[in-house]
Write a protein that holds these residues in place. Structure first.
Motif, PDB file in Angstrom:
ATOM      1  N   ILE A 186       0.743  -1.196  -0.060  1.00  0.00           N
ATOM      2  CA  ILE A 186      -0.018  -0.099  -0.111  1.00  0.00           C
ATOM      3  C   ILE A 186       1.125   1.240   0.097  1.00  0.00           C
ATOM      4  CG2 ILE A 186      -1.750   1.256   1.150  1.00  0.00           C
ATOM      5  CD1 ILE A 186      -2.552  -1.590   0.253  1.00  0.00           C
ATOM      6  N   THR A 187       0.876   1.992  -1.016  1.00  0.00           N
ATOM      7  CA  THR A 187       1.530   3.147  -1.098  1.00  0.00           C
ATOM      8  C   THR A 187       1.022   4.527  -0.665  1.00  0.00           C
ATOM      9  OG1 THR A 187       1.168   3.276  -3.483  1.00  0.00           O
ATOM     10  CG2 THR A 187       3.046   2.186  -2.797  1.00  0.00           C
ATOM     11  N   SER A 188      -0.381   4.520  -0.498  1.00  0.00           N
ATOM     12  CA  SER A 188      -1.160   5.540  -0.136  1.00  0.00           C
ATOM     13  C   SER A 188      -2.471   5.343   0.668  1.00  0.00           C
ATOM     14  CB  SER A 188      -1.539   6.560  -1.414  1.00  0.00           C
ATOM     15  OG  SER A 188      -2.039   7.888  -0.919  1.00  0.00           O
ATOM     16  N   ARG A 189      -2.681   5.737   1.586  1.00  0.00           N
ATOM     17  CA  ARG A 189      -3.898   5.478   2.195  1.00  0.00           C
ATOM     18  C   ARG A 189      -3.984   6.438   3.442  1.00  0.00           C
ATOM     19  NH1 ARG A 189      -5.087   3.955   7.987  1.00  0.00           N
ATOM     20  NH2 ARG A 189      -7.311   3.585   8.030  1.00  0.00           N
ATOM     21  N   LEU A 190      -5.159   7.079   3.674  1.00  0.00           N
ATOM     22  CA  LEU A 190      -5.583   7.986   4.856  1.00  0.00           C
ATOM     23  C   LEU A 190      -6.961   7.619   5.468  1.00  0.00           C
ATOM     24  CD1 LEU A 190      -4.708  10.701   6.308  1.00  0.00           C
ATOM     25  CD2 LEU A 190      -6.136  11.754   4.793  1.00  0.00           C
ATOM     26  N   GLU A 191      -7.077   7.434   6.719  1.00  0.00           N
ATOM     27  CA  GLU A 191      -8.489   7.387   7.456  1.00  0.00           C
ATOM     28  C   GLU A 191      -9.283   8.602   7.187  1.00  0.00           C
ATOM     29  OE1 GLU A 191      -5.726   9.195  10.568  1.00  0.00           O
ATOM     30  OE2 GLU A 191      -5.262   7.878   8.684  1.00  0.00           O
ATOM     31  N   HIS A 192     -10.346   8.486   7.710  1.00  0.00           N
ATOM     32  CA  HIS A 192     -11.405   9.591   7.900  1.00  0.00           C
ATOM     33  C   HIS A 192     -11.075  10.251   8.960  1.00  0.00           C
ATOM     34  CE1 HIS A 192     -13.592   7.081   5.154  1.00  0.00           C
ATOM     35  NE2 HIS A 192     -14.340   7.965   4.916  1.00  0.00           N
ATOM     36  N   GLY A 193     -11.560  11.555   9.276  1.00  0.00           N
ATOM     37  CA  GLY A 193     -11.131  12.083  10.157  1.00  0.00           C
ATOM     38  C   GLY A 193     -11.528  11.828  11.672  1.00  0.00           C
ATOM     39  N   TYR A 194     -13.139  11.064  11.777  1.00  0.00           N
ATOM     40  CA  TYR A 194     -13.430  10.484  12.672  1.00  0.00           C
ATOM     41  C   TYR A 194     -13.849   9.056  12.426  1.00  0.00           C
ATOM     42  CZ  TYR A 194     -17.723  12.745  10.731  1.00  0.00           C
ATOM     43  OH  TYR A 194     -18.801  12.854   9.940  1.00  0.00           O
ATOM     44  N   TRP A 195     -14.324   8.483  13.612  1.00  0.00           N
ATOM     45  CA  TRP A 195     -14.664   6.881  13.433  1.00  0.00           C
ATOM     46  C   TRP A 195     -15.946   6.683  12.501  1.00  0.00           C
ATOM     47  CZ3 TRP A 195     -13.413   3.651  18.247  1.00  0.00           C
ATOM     48  CH2 TRP A 195     -13.637   2.337  18.141  1.00  0.00           C
ATOM     49  N   LEU A 196     -16.212   6.165  11.569  1.00  0.00           N
ATOM     50  CA  LEU A 196     -17.519   5.951  10.963  1.00  0.00           C
ATOM     51  C   LEU A 196     -17.979   4.622  11.187  1.00  0.00           C
ATOM     52  CD1 LEU A 196     -16.812   7.562   7.469  1.00  0.00           C
ATOM     53  CD2 LEU A 196     -18.063   8.356   9.315  1.00  0.00           C
ATOM     54  N   SER A 197     -19.357   4.633  11.910  1.00  0.00           N
ATOM     55  CA  SER A 197     -19.828   3.308  12.156  1.00  0.00           C
ATOM     56  C   SER A 197     -20.110   2.211  11.063  1.00  0.00           C
ATOM     57  CB  SER A 197     -21.207   3.561  12.846  1.00  0.00           C
ATOM     58  OG  SER A 197     -22.119   4.192  12.045  1.00  0.00           O
ATOM     59  N   TYR A 198     -20.053   2.766   9.719  1.00  0.00           N
ATOM     60  CA  TYR A 198     -20.454   1.861   8.720  1.00  0.00           C
ATOM     61  C   TYR A 198     -19.408   0.691   8.478  1.00  0.00           C
ATOM     62  CZ  TYR A 198     -23.336   5.658   6.562  1.00  0.00           C
ATOM     63  OH  TYR A 198     -24.090   6.596   6.142  1.00  0.00           O
ATOM     64  N   TYR A 199     -17.830   0.911   9.107  1.00  0.00           N
ATOM     65  CA  TYR A 199     -17.193   0.140   9.037  1.00  0.00           C
ATOM     66  C   TYR A 199     -16.690  -0.387  10.291  1.00  0.00           C
ATOM     67  CZ  TYR A 199     -16.702   3.357   4.896  1.00  0.00           C
ATOM     68  OH  TYR A 199     -17.030   4.262   3.954  1.00  0.00           O
ATOM     69  N   ASN A 200     -17.674  -0.474  11.246  1.00  0.00           N
ATOM     70  CA  ASN A 200     -17.442  -1.330  12.470  1.00  0.00           C
ATOM     71  C   ASN A 200     -17.631  -2.623  12.056  1.00  0.00           C
ATOM     72  OD1 ASN A 200     -16.764   1.011  14.014  1.00  0.00           O
ATOM     73  ND2 ASN A 200     -18.892   1.006  14.782  1.00  0.00           N
ATOM     74  N   ASP A 201     -18.652  -3.114  11.073  1.00  0.00           N
ATOM     75  CA  ASP A 201     -18.988  -4.396  10.704  1.00  0.00           C
ATOM     76  C   ASP A 201     -17.804  -4.826   9.723  1.00  0.00           C
ATOM     77  OD1 ASP A 201     -21.499  -4.632  12.148  1.00  0.00           O
ATOM     78  OD2 ASP A 201     -22.517  -3.874  10.509  1.00  0.00           O
ATOM     79  N   GLY A 202     -17.593  -6.099   9.908  1.00  0.00           N
ATOM     80  CA  GLY A 202     -16.530  -6.573   8.695  1.00  0.00           C
ATOM     81  C   GLY A 202     -15.119  -6.352   9.517  1.00  0.00           C
ATOM     82  N   GLU A 203     -14.192  -5.499   8.774  1.00  0.00           N
ATOM     83  CA  GLU A 203     -12.954  -5.154   9.158  1.00  0.00           C
ATOM     84  C   GLU A 203     -12.661  -4.434  10.275  1.00  0.00           C
ATOM     85  OE1 GLU A 203      -9.858  -6.893   7.940  1.00  0.00           O
ATOM     86  OE2 GLU A 203     -11.329  -8.182   6.941  1.00  0.00           O
TER      87      GLU A 203
END
Length: 369
Positions: A196-213
């Motif tokens: 992975i050569t480029s990746r940035l997280e969102h500014g705050y924690w999004l509940s969409y992505y609590n499921d799964g990974e």
């Protein structure tokens, strides 16, 4: 150059500086050049071959040497017109390419993310954006860039206005939902073992992505417009560090409220291990006294819509180990994500007094952005 013969007659001879002519021709090379576009496919699991989705588009380039030769042949003739000689460039991934030729033989990675309770606008934008990435073929050792294929995001491009995250807060904007696509693609690349050569997280924690990974596995993107500073670009990039081509497929499910990405190539026998997420520096969920109430002129009289749910802040760490077929660790890397605490945020229409919680819908997913 003029020469005079013994009989007094004059003769004109032209001397051509070939380097100067080549330099002059090369000024037009960039204007004429067009990058070829690969064909797009999907992998038929039954036949183990590729099915054409859209044909390739040949590129073109100026043949400077051939044009120079034509110029030299005509320069001493009355013909003063020398056409540019242009040759076509057929991409390696042409419409007739086969799975065997490209080394696309099996499913190597697949991931799903969900968007339960998203607004209709967000769902529309997820589907619209995902369509840009269906059938892409990435060459061996090529770096993939999400933004290269994303294109522009506007209503003219089929996107709708919704809610987007800019500067650590949720605001109205065109294209809300695109990051669901970049996140799903990122997770698929993560589990394929690609660097992975480029990746940035969102500014705050999004509940969409609590499921799964879970937390620490999201990836946001931002592609500046032509009049914006390119330094603000946020992209998802990875390298297909294998000798085989890579095919991307994705599937949008309205029924399951899910987006699936599939990567097809030839397995290198790698094993992927994930540790985490691990949490540090956890900060408290903002209390009701920090709730945000913002007026929205587009809402109906007396309407309140919750657009964000309070979430704690944290530093989140996820470690990935990539182990080759011989059992050697070829990468061990920790991906760090910093999420700020974020308060409940409400939009309210005319006739509403801010902080009137009696008007907030009971169903927490009714107005989820």
């Amino acid at each position: 150059q003029r020469t005079i013969a013994d009989d007094g007659t004059q003769q004109h001879n032209m001397i051509v500086d070939e380097n100067a002519v080549s330099y002059w021709l090369n000024q037009y090379a960039n204007k004429i050049y067009r990058e070829p576009e690969n064909a797009r496919f999907y992998f038929d699991d039954a036949t183990q071959d590729l099915v054409l989705v859209s044909p390739h588009v040949n590129g073109r380039e100026l043949d400077v040497e051939a044009t120079l030769d034509a110029f030299l042949e005509q320069v001493n003739t009355p013909n003063r017109s020398v056409p540019f000689i242009v040759k076509e460039i057929e991409p390696t991934v042409h419409a007739g390419a086969t799975a065997e030729e490209l080394g696309i033989t099996e499913l190597i990675s697949e991931k799903v993310t969900w968007f339960y309770g998203s607004s209709d606008e967000r769902k529309h934008n997820i589907a619209r954006s995902a369509a840009n990435f269906y059938g892409i073929v990435i060459a061996p050792y090529e770096e993939f860039s999400f933004n290269d294929y994303l294109g522009t995001i506007s209503e003219d491009d089929g996107y709708t206005e919704g809610l987007i995250i800019v500067g650590g807060q949720t605001i109205k904007g065109i294209g809300g939902g695109v990051c669901q696509v970049s996140t799903t693609l990122y997770q698929t690349a993560f589990w394929a073992g690609f660097p992975i050569t480029s990746r940035l997280e969102h500014g705050y924690w999004l509940s969409y992505y609590n499921d799964g990974e879970g937390p620490g596995m999201d990836a946001t993107v931002y592609s500046p417009g032509a009049d914006e500073d390119p330094a603000f670009e946020v992209d998802v990039k990875f390298i297909n560090n294998t000798p085989y081509h890579l095919l991307m497929e994705n599937y949008y499910s309205a029924e399951n409220e899910a987006l699936t990405f599939k990567f097809y190539s030839t397995s290198m026998g790698r094993t992927i291990e994930k540790d985490g997420p691990y949490f540090e520096n956890i900060t408290d969920v903002p209390g009701p006294s920090q709730d945000r109430w913002e007026f929205d002129e587009d809402l109906a009289e007396g309407e309140v819509k919750q657009i964000d749910w309070a979430t704690e802040g944290a530093d989140v760490f996820v470690t990935r180990r990539v182990i080759n077929a011989d059992g050697d660790v070829i990468e061990e890397r920790t991906f760090a994500s910093h999420y700020i605490p974020y308060p409940n945020t409400y939009h309210y229409g005319p006739g509403v007094e801010p902080y009137d919680y009696s008007l907030v819908p009971d169903d927490p997913f009714t107005h989820r952005n």
